[in-house]
Design a protein around this motif. Structure first.
Motif, PDB file in Angstrom:
ATOM      1  N   GLU A 379     166.519  70.108  78.331  1.00  0.00           N
ATOM      2  CA  GLU A 379     167.865  70.984  77.896  1.00  0.00           C
ATOM      3  C   GLU A 379     167.574  71.252  80.122  1.00  0.00           C
ATOM      4  N   ILE A 387     173.643  79.210  73.239  1.00  0.00           N
ATOM      5  CA  ILE A 387     172.247  78.204  72.155  1.00  0.00           C
ATOM      6  C   ILE A 387     170.966  79.630  72.765  1.00  0.00           C
ATOM      7  N   PHE A 460     171.929  62.578  64.115  1.00  0.00           N
ATOM      8  CA  PHE A 460     172.722  63.489  64.941  1.00  0.00           C
ATOM      9  C   PHE A 460     173.853  63.039  65.599  1.00  0.00           C
ATOM     10  N   GLN A 473     175.692  69.011  73.682  1.00  0.00           N
ATOM     11  CA  GLN A 473     175.904  69.788  72.359  1.00  0.00           C
ATOM     12  C   GLN A 473     174.645  68.422  71.591  1.00  0.00           C
ATOM     13  N   VAL A 474     175.511  67.405  71.224  1.00  0.00           N
ATOM     14  CA  VAL A 474     174.331  66.132  70.460  1.00  0.00           C
ATOM     15  C   VAL A 474     173.695  65.863  71.476  1.00  0.00           C
ATOM     16  N   ARG A 476     171.289  67.547  72.810  1.00  0.00           N
ATOM     17  CA  ARG A 476     170.387  68.335  72.594  1.00  0.00           C
ATOM     18  C   ARG A 476     169.290  69.040  71.479  1.00  0.00           C
ATOM     19  N   ASP A 477     170.769  68.011  70.593  1.00  0.00           N
ATOM     20  CA  ASP A 477     170.134  68.443  69.011  1.00  0.00           C
ATOM     21  C   ASP A 477     168.943  66.972  69.270  1.00  0.00           C
TER      22      ASP A 477
END
Length: 587
Positions: A379, A387, A460, A473-474, A476-477
């Motif tokens: 993160e 987010i 993901f 974003q991926v 982070r997923d």
């Protein structure tokens, strides 16, 4: 002449249907019992036993139902005078229900109870039936729970300075009498083995209520003294303290009766160890670890992180309860550890189960800490502005560090002690079934978690690639699956290396000699079975002698007798003169 419309009272209709339903629910079992007895009663052998089983099932279920109806009706009827509005207006539903349950329920209960008593006297198999044991287990436990709730409703208002709850006091007296009668009957008519069900459930109820009440009481008291006005600790608006104290008053006597005075001194059966080890020791340690983690986390966030409030009283609002969990959990863990040590002197498989269980709980906490640290690092490296995180990166990192600080040292304490014993005792520790099970379980769970994490991360990643947006974003997923993969991989890899090292240090297996199946007849000794199986490779069963002439077991003598047998199966009888062996073969 105009017809007068007839108004039907819906409440009256509901009462009629309720009465009919109750009568049907009572009459149907009776009809089925009569039909079953007449249909199966004239058949012999197993069919007659089937008929008895059907009859006993309905008989004792109906007896339990009538007991609940009669006790509920009597307690409600005797408690009505303590209710100010009991007879006010036209609302006599409570009185009608109480009179119905009392006037009709008690006579039916007495008739069925006398019939059951006659069967118990005439048929020796009746007292040994499963139905009778079921009734003498469920009935006192039901009465116990109702009496505990009623006592709490009596004590809590008194400690809070409120009005005395008369109906609750009546309910407590009635259901306590029901419990006492059934407790006495069960003590006289059920042997120790068949009473275990009631004792273990009663001990769990008492322990859970006592521990929960002590945590609640200690946390509320500390919060009232530190974060509130000390003058309101016992009375006034601090109702949680009164509620918690009432819970303690309710739980401790139950724990004392069921565990301290009864089951703690009973035979050390597998169910006894199942209560002491996973519940008494394991759950207590989990409670202490969770409480310590919450308390340390709140302190670290206040000093280094982003607290949700700048007011210390608001930020540390849950800390007293967390500290109470540590204190009560540690006290419960220490007590059950002493009980376990007294029950298993020396180093046995039970001792090993305890040590590996403690190490496993601490390792789980540390593994979750590693996962949270990795998640926080991802993160921090790949921020996404749009987010909603719910918590800051610093706080996420501190939560992982907290679990590492709590679980890591605890795991090291137990695991280092285990490894010292492994190096000192050699083959006996290396070949322990508990050690092998522990290593395989952790390796297996780690492997399953790693496979699931890979699949989720791949999902993901593929989804992002198909959408043409393989971006931050991926990344982070997939942070949580990747973190789980790293932690699970580390745990599986480490314990697999330990297992391979154990195998390399074990001596070469000896040629399997002697019997492959052994029936031991003598004094009960569960540890003997594991020792003989481990040293001979045979399948071993143990039966206790009923004549009281069992001699002492000597593991080396039993192993020598098994390895020297020329038969594939054998019986070893421990008598006053020593061991007697009988070879066996299949006809």
């Amino acid at each position: 002449m105009a017809a007068v419309p007839v108004r039907v009272d819906e409440g009256l209709i509901m009462i009629i249907f309720g009465v009919l339903s109750s009568l049907l629910s009572i009459a149907l079992p009776i009809v089925l019992i009569v039909w079953a007895v007449r249909h199966f009663g004239n058949r012999a052998g197993g069919q007659r036993n089937d008929a008895r089983s059907v009859r006993r099932f309905f008989q004792y279920v109906l007896l339990l139902g009538l007991l609940i109806i009669a006790a509920a009706g009597l307690s409600e009827l005797l408690g009505l005078p303590f209710q100010k509005a009991a007879f006010a207006g036209d609302n006599n539903t409570a009185l009608a229900r109480a009179l119905t349950f009392t006037v009709f329920g008690i006579p039916m209960l007495l008739l069925l109870a006398s019939w059951s008593r006659r069967h118990l006297r005439q048929d020796p198999d009746e007292a040994a039936s499963t139905g009778w044991a079921f009734y003498l287990t469920v009935a006192p436990l039901t009465a116990l729970v109702v009496a505990m709730v009623a006592l709490h409703d009596v004590v809590a208002p008194v400690l809070s300075g409120l009005a005395f709850d008369g109906p609750a006091a009546v309910r407590f007296v009635v259901w306590t009498a029901v419990w006492l009668v059934h407790w006495t009957v069960a003590h006289r008519m059920l042997d120790a083995g068949r009473r275990q069900g009631q004792l273990v459930i009663g001990s769990l109820i008492g322990l859970g209520t006592s521990v929960g009440g002590l945590v609640w009481l200690l946390g509320a008291s500390v919060a009232a003294l530190v974060l509130s006005d000390a003058s309101t600790v016992l009375v006034g608006q601090e109702r949680p303290i009164a509620q918690a104290a009432a819970t303690v008053v309710v739980g401790i006597p139950v724990w004392v009766v069921y565990w301290l005075r009864t089951w703690s001194t009973a035979d050390r059966t597998p169910l006894w160890f199942a209560y002491v080890l996973p519940v008494g020791v394991g759950v207590s340690l989990v409670l202490a670890v969770v409480g310590a983690s919450i308390a340390v986390y709140q302190v670290l966030v206040w000093l280094l992180g982003d607290p949700s409030s700048t007011q210390a009283a608001q930020h540390f609002e849950g800390t007293p309860t967390a500290v109470a969990c540590v204190v009560v959990g540690a006290l419960s863990w220490w007590y059950h550890r002493q009980v376990l040590a007294a029950a298993t002197p020396g180093r046995t498989e039970v001792t090993r189960v305890y040590e590996y269980l403690m190490a496993g709980i601490a390792l789980l906490a540390a593994a979750v800490g590693v996962t949270l640290v990795v998640v926080a690092l991802v993160e921090s490296l790949i921020p996404v502005a749009d987010i909603e995180l719910g918590t800051s990166v610093v706080n996420s990192l501190l939560s992982g560090v907290t679990l590492l600080l709590v679980g890591g040292p605890l795991w090291w304490v137990f695991w280092s002690r285990i490894e010292r014993l492994v190096h000192a005792d050699g083959p006996e520790e290396l070949g322990s079934p508990t050690r092998r099970t522990y290593l395989f379980v952790l390796f297996g769970l780690g492997g399953v978690a790693a496979i699931v994490a890979v699949l989720v991360a791949a999902f993901f990643a593929i989804q992002g690639a198909l959408q043409g947006s393989f971006d931050a974003q991926v990344a982070r997923d997939v942070r949580i699956p990747v973190a789980i993969l790293l932690a699970a991989g580390a745990i599986s890899g480490y314990h697999w290396s330990v297992y391979r090292d154990d195998r390399s240090r074990l001596p070469a297996p000896e040629a399997r000699l002697g019997a492959r199946y052994v029936l031991l007849v003598g004094a009960p000794d569960p540890a003997l079975v594991g020792a003989v199986e481990h040293r001979t490779g045979a399948r071993v069963d143990l039966w206790a002698r009923a004549d009281g002439l069992a001699g002492p077991w000597v593991v080396d003598d039993v192993v020598a007798a098994v390895q020297g047998s020329a038969s594939p199966a054998m019986t070893v009888v421990a008598g006053p003169a020593g061991l007697e062996t009988v070879g066996m073969v299949r006809p």
